[in-house]
Design a protein around this motif. Structure first.
Motif, PDB file in Angstrom:
ATOM      1  N   ASP A  43       3.760  37.339 -14.398  1.00  0.00           N
ATOM      2  CA  ASP A  43       5.221  37.371 -14.374  1.00  0.00           C
ATOM      3  C   ASP A  43       5.787  38.235 -15.497  1.00  0.00           C
ATOM      4  O   ASP A  43       6.999  38.262 -15.715  1.00  0.00           O
ATOM      5  CB  ASP A  43       5.794  35.950 -14.465  1.00  0.00           C
ATOM      6  N   GLY A  44       4.903  38.942 -16.200  1.00  0.00           N
ATOM      7  CA  GLY A  44       5.343  39.849 -17.260  1.00  0.00           C
ATOM      8  C   GLY A  44       5.390  39.228 -18.643  1.00  0.00           C
ATOM      9  O   GLY A  44       5.646  39.933 -19.627  1.00  0.00           O
ATOM     10  N   SER A  45       5.145  37.934 -18.748  1.00  0.00           N
ATOM     11  CA  SER A  45       5.180  37.280 -20.051  1.00  0.00           C
ATOM     12  C   SER A  45       3.828  37.357 -20.749  1.00  0.00           C
ATOM     13  O   SER A  45       2.800  37.596 -20.113  1.00  0.00           O
ATOM     14  CB  SER A  45       5.612  35.817 -19.907  1.00  0.00           C
ATOM     15  N   GLU A  46       3.835  37.189 -22.052  1.00  0.00           N
ATOM     16  CA  GLU A  46       2.615  37.182 -22.866  1.00  0.00           C
ATOM     17  C   GLU A  46       2.593  35.940 -23.742  1.00  0.00           C
ATOM     18  O   GLU A  46       3.619  35.513 -24.255  1.00  0.00           O
ATOM     19  CB  GLU A  46       2.533  38.423 -23.753  1.00  0.00           C
ATOM     20  N   ASN A  60      -2.626  29.020 -15.134  1.00  0.00           N
ATOM     21  CA  ASN A  60      -3.156  30.144 -14.344  1.00  0.00           C
ATOM     22  C   ASN A  60      -2.816  29.988 -12.863  1.00  0.00           C
ATOM     23  O   ASN A  60      -3.671  30.143 -11.983  1.00  0.00           O
ATOM     24  CB  ASN A  60      -4.678  30.259 -14.535  1.00  0.00           C
ATOM     25  N   THR A  61      -1.553  29.677 -12.579  1.00  0.00           N
ATOM     26  CA  THR A  61      -1.101  29.508 -11.198  1.00  0.00           C
ATOM     27  C   THR A  61      -0.886  30.869 -10.536  1.00  0.00           C
ATOM     28  O   THR A  61      -0.912  31.911 -11.198  1.00  0.00           O
ATOM     29  CB  THR A  61       0.220  28.720 -11.162  1.00  0.00           C
ATOM     30  N   LYS A  62      -0.656  30.846  -9.242  1.00  0.00           N
ATOM     31  CA  LYS A  62      -0.425  32.093  -8.506  1.00  0.00           C
ATOM     32  C   LYS A  62       0.818  32.805  -9.015  1.00  0.00           C
ATOM     33  O   LYS A  62       0.869  34.039  -9.091  1.00  0.00           O
ATOM     34  CB  LYS A  62      -0.295  31.790  -7.009  1.00  0.00           C
ATOM     35  N   ALA A  63       1.838  32.034  -9.383  1.00  0.00           N
ATOM     36  CA  ALA A  63       3.084  32.627  -9.877  1.00  0.00           C
ATOM     37  C   ALA A  63       2.927  33.195 -11.288  1.00  0.00           C
ATOM     38  O   ALA A  63       3.609  34.158 -11.658  1.00  0.00           O
ATOM     39  CB  ALA A  63       4.205  31.593  -9.853  1.00  0.00           C
ATOM     40  N   ARG A  64       2.034  32.598 -12.074  1.00  0.00           N
ATOM     41  CA  ARG A  64       1.792  33.071 -13.451  1.00  0.00           C
ATOM     42  C   ARG A  64       0.289  33.210 -13.658  1.00  0.00           C
ATOM     43  O   ARG A  64      -0.327  32.522 -14.455  1.00  0.00           O
ATOM     44  CB  ARG A  64       2.398  32.109 -14.474  1.00  0.00           C
ATOM     45  N   ILE A 194     -10.062  29.707 -15.107  1.00  0.00           N
ATOM     46  CA  ILE A 194      -9.328  28.801 -15.989  1.00  0.00           C
ATOM     47  C   ILE A 194      -8.172  28.223 -15.185  1.00  0.00           C
ATOM     48  O   ILE A 194      -7.505  28.947 -14.440  1.00  0.00           O
ATOM     49  CB  ILE A 194      -8.774  29.549 -17.219  1.00  0.00           C
ATOM     50  N   GLY A 195      -7.907  26.925 -15.304  1.00  0.00           N
ATOM     51  CA  GLY A 195      -6.814  26.324 -14.551  1.00  0.00           C
ATOM     52  C   GLY A 195      -7.021  26.497 -13.057  1.00  0.00           C
ATOM     53  O   GLY A 195      -8.093  26.237 -12.513  1.00  0.00           O
ATOM     54  N   ASP A 196      -5.974  26.997 -12.364  1.00  0.00           N
ATOM     55  CA  ASP A 196      -6.069  27.202 -10.916  1.00  0.00           C
ATOM     56  C   ASP A 196      -7.054  28.300 -10.545  1.00  0.00           C
ATOM     57  O   ASP A 196      -7.420  28.424  -9.371  1.00  0.00           O
ATOM     58  CB  ASP A 196      -4.686  27.553 -10.348  1.00  0.00           C
ATOM     59  N   GLY A 197      -7.495  29.095 -11.518  1.00  0.00           N
ATOM     60  CA  GLY A 197      -8.497  30.124 -11.256  1.00  0.00           C
ATOM     61  C   GLY A 197      -9.813  29.528 -10.777  1.00  0.00           C
ATOM     62  O   GLY A 197     -10.572  30.193 -10.066  1.00  0.00           O
ATOM     63  N   LYS A 198     -10.080  28.281 -11.138  1.00  0.00           N
ATOM     64  CA  LYS A 198     -11.294  27.607 -10.661  1.00  0.00           C
ATOM     65  C   LYS A 198     -11.232  27.398  -9.156  1.00  0.00           C
ATOM     66  O   LYS A 198     -12.235  27.554  -8.459  1.00  0.00           O
ATOM     67  CB  LYS A 198     -11.459  26.259 -11.373  1.00  0.00           C
ATOM     68  N   ARG A 199     -10.035  27.071  -8.658  1.00  0.00           N
ATOM     69  CA  ARG A 199      -9.870  26.876  -7.219  1.00  0.00           C
ATOM     70  C   ARG A 199     -10.004  28.215  -6.481  1.00  0.00           C
ATOM     71  O   ARG A 199     -10.597  28.278  -5.402  1.00  0.00           O
ATOM     72  CB  ARG A 199      -8.501  26.254  -6.940  1.00  0.00           C
TER      73      ARG A 199
END
Length: 233
Positions: A43-46, A60-64, A194-199
């Protein structure tokens, strides 16, 4: 004191999980006391932190989605280290070290070994020549148009029918789209597990299992059909 600067770029496909980052973190702490972590999101954030636990708190969701992770040390008069991992179709990974020649070589060797444990079996097919899908797509499109709109009759070699040639050229024409989909979901260059990346990782593994299962069934079915046909004719 003489200073050496070494840059190491890594190719292939990788899955980076919490265990991998813990090992990289421990390796960095063998050389420096202070480590900064910068995480770039889709989403452009750091997110910047000196606390390694920040990686475990990112959803680590799809949106972020995590797009990059960068470890860097402040120069401590002996060695300066940066480990930069970018999640993209190119999967850019770069290690930069400045310090004594011995420290630079030793760190890069140890880091390479850690990255090797995260390298995936499909690395060899994860990076075909960049323009190849588009070249084949152009050839396929040209063949498709030539066969469909050509009014004069012509004989195709090897017993290939016009319908088969149209089907094959259509697949070639769609190759860039198929290539992009495969690189995104079947054979991704970089996965941050990491997070949702595992799914997402489990989903990619399941898709590959379905693909190879279908290919295996098709081969077995073809062999069985040929065997039955040869014994019944």
């Amino acid at each position: 004191m003489d200073k050496t600067t070494k840059r190491l770029r890594l190719n292939g496909a990788y899955v980076f999980d919490e265990d991998f980052f813990e090992r990289i973190h421990r390796l960095l702490h063998e050389y420096v006391d202070s480590i900064s972590i910068k995480v770039g999101l889709s989403d452009g954030s750091e997110i910047s932190s000196k606390d390694f636990e920040v990686l475990k708190r990112i959803e680590n969701t799809k949106a972020r989605r995590i797009e990059s992770i960068k470890f860097s040390s402040g120069y401590n008069d002996s060695i300066d280290i940066t480990v930069d991992i970018l999640s993209s179709l190119l999967g850019d990974i770069e290690i930069r070290v400045s310090g004594s020649d011995a420290d630079c070589l030793r760190f890069c060797d140890k880091a390479s070994q850690i990255f090797l444990t995260a390298k995936q079996w499909y690395s060899l097919i994860s990076k075909p020549p960049f323009m190849l899908p588009y070249i084949l797509s152009g050839l396929g499109s040209g063949t498709f148009l030539g066969v469909v709109f050509r009014e004069t009759s012509f004989v195709l070699p090897f017993g290939v029918t016009k319908g088969q040639l149209v089907a094959a050229s259509s697949v070639l024409a769609l190759l860039p789209m198929l290539h992009y989909w495969a690189r995104q979901y079947l054979f991704p260059t970089v996965i941050f597990a990491i997070g949702d990346g595992k799914r997402f990782l489990r989903g990619a593994e399941k898709l590959r299992g379905i693909l190879f299962g279908a290919i295996l069934l098709a081969i077995v079915g073809n062999v069985a059909a040929s065997y039955i046909y040869d014994h019944l004719k």
